[in-house]
Design a protein around this motif. Structure first.
Motif: not given
Length: 119
Positions: A15-26, A36-47
């Motif tokens: 899910r987190l890789l899809s965030v990076y790949h979908s936008s192509g942004s830094v 990460g929170i928007k795609v369903g990962i809890v805040r503590s686990a994103v980092l």
């Protein structure tokens, strides 16, 4: 009352890789945490998940000033596969040459060996 199932670590990573790949942004670390929170990962686990991706070489990171930036592009994965396959091909070719040289050395040694009837 329904129980919510947690998301597995591999699902978080994808899910987190899809965030990076979908936008192509830094992204900054704060921005990737929000995404990460928007795609369903809890805040503590994103980092933590982001750090695992960095450790595995799937996400690049650079600290500029006091801000950390992270990015990942789909083409990097393809480039890594091509690079790794070329390295493997190079190793195989080197091993083949080494084997050929050893066979030549064996032939030279057997020809130069004197035939002793006591053996």
């Amino acid at each position: 009352m329904s129980k919510r199932k947690g998301v597995s670590a591999s699902e978080k990573r994808s899910r987190l890789l899809s965030v990076y790949h979908s936008s192509g942004s830094v992204y900054t670390l704060n921005e990737i945490e929000k995404e990460g929170i928007k795609v369903g990962i809890v805040r503590s686990a994103v980092l933590d998940t982001n750090q695992h991706l960095i450790d595995d070489g799937q996400v690049e990171t650079e600290k500029i000033g006091s801000t950390g930036y992270c990015w990942s592009f789909p083409s990097k994965i393809a480039q890594d596969v091509v690079r790794q396959s070329q390295e493997i091909i190079d190793v195989v070719e080197a091993k083949k040459q080494s084997i050929e040289q050893l066979h030549k050395n064996i032939e030279i040694a057997t020809v130069s060996r004197s035939q002793n009837p006591d053996r």
